[in-house]
Write an enzyme that holds these catalytic residues in place. Sequence first.
Site, PDB file in Angstrom:
ATOM      1  N   ASN A 198       0.782  -1.245  -0.004  1.00  0.00           N
ATOM      2  CA  ASN A 198       0.326   0.195  -0.113  1.00  0.00           C
ATOM      3  C   ASN A 198       0.795   1.001  -0.277  1.00  0.00           C
ATOM      4  O   ASN A 198       0.357   2.383  -0.501  1.00  0.00           O
ATOM      5  CB  ASN A 198      -0.901   0.021   1.370  1.00  0.00           C
TER       6      ASN A 198
ATOM      7  N   CYS B  22      -0.629  -7.363   7.232  1.00  0.00           N
ATOM      8  CA  CYS B  22      -0.174  -8.810   7.644  1.00  0.00           C
ATOM      9  C   CYS B  22       0.060  -9.801   9.093  1.00  0.00           C
ATOM     10  O   CYS B  22       1.514  -9.094   8.953  1.00  0.00           O
ATOM     11  CB  CYS B  22       0.356  -9.144   6.365  1.00  0.00           C
TER      12      CYS B  22
ATOM     13  N   LYS C 152       8.556   0.222  -4.014  1.00  0.00           N
ATOM     14  CA  LYS C 152       6.914  -0.967  -4.798  1.00  0.00           C
ATOM     15  C   LYS C 152       6.428  -0.635  -6.075  1.00  0.00           C
ATOM     16  O   LYS C 152       6.545  -1.306  -6.926  1.00  0.00           O
ATOM     17  CB  LYS C 152       6.206  -0.769  -3.568  1.00  0.00           C
TER      18      LYS C 152
ATOM     19  N   TYR D 260      11.058   3.643   0.772  1.00  0.00           N
ATOM     20  CA  TYR D 260      10.048   1.931   0.560  1.00  0.00           C
ATOM     21  C   TYR D 260       9.183   1.956  -0.464  1.00  0.00           C
ATOM     22  O   TYR D 260       9.259   1.491  -1.337  1.00  0.00           O
ATOM     23  CB  TYR D 260      10.199   1.463   1.919  1.00  0.00           C
TER      24      TYR D 260
END
Length: 266
Positions: A112, A167, A141, A137
């Site tokens: 996200n 998660c 992605k 970071y």
Amino acid sequence: MSAERILITGAAGLIGSFLRPRLARPGRTLRLLDIADMGEAGAGEEHLRASVTDLAALERACEGVDAVVHLGGLASEAPWNDIADVNINGTYNIYEAARRTGVGRVVFASSNHAAGFHPSDEAPAPDYLFPAPDTYYGVSKVTGEALGSLYHSRYGLDVIAIRILTCNERPPDLRSLATWLSPGDAARLFEAGLSAPSPGFRVVWGVSANTRGWFSLDEARAIGYEPQDDAEPYAAELTERFGTLDPESPDARWLGGRFCGPDFGV
């Protein structure tokens, strides 16, 4: 697609530890790769100690593999040179090693944080939401997704980029009532990514079917994902513990949460 041998990079990490038992199948071999110790190899497992920064090692790891689950890399913000070396060059190495060895599919652990600076009050966040990274970071992605698009368009590699949310075994805080991805649903989503027929290039949100969710699940369901978990049963406990989420806090305002805060960084 029948994935009989799967390479999982970053297999010693949190998500790797969730997926390792849940992706095991009779007749399937999991080739697990990490720089960290992964313990004793179980039935149907092969262990390799290597870094994603080593292209030659990744080529060897990809030999005879049907698909790659790419989890390897730095899991949070870090100095630019480290992010560039491990997360960006390392992800290039995975795609290139797959191309050179004829691997047909890569399931890429995006985040996200590739779209972290989008406001949460525009929910549900659509599939393929335009990048708005919140950190170096997050930039890594976005780059991994872009590389996946390139390797699909130029070389025909099937690539599914999963923008993973929170998660954990259970939702850890109030924000995660909207962002939780249970370990079971994570496995169901990655299995869908491995088995969807001829997916091409896809970007999907990696999240459970949360009552308070902020994210579209349409594209994830289109590849065969059927989430079974919801953070809502934890709501009363988390509210009693933490109170209510401050609507002006980064956790409430942005898809990237605290990564968007003024004091977050390196």
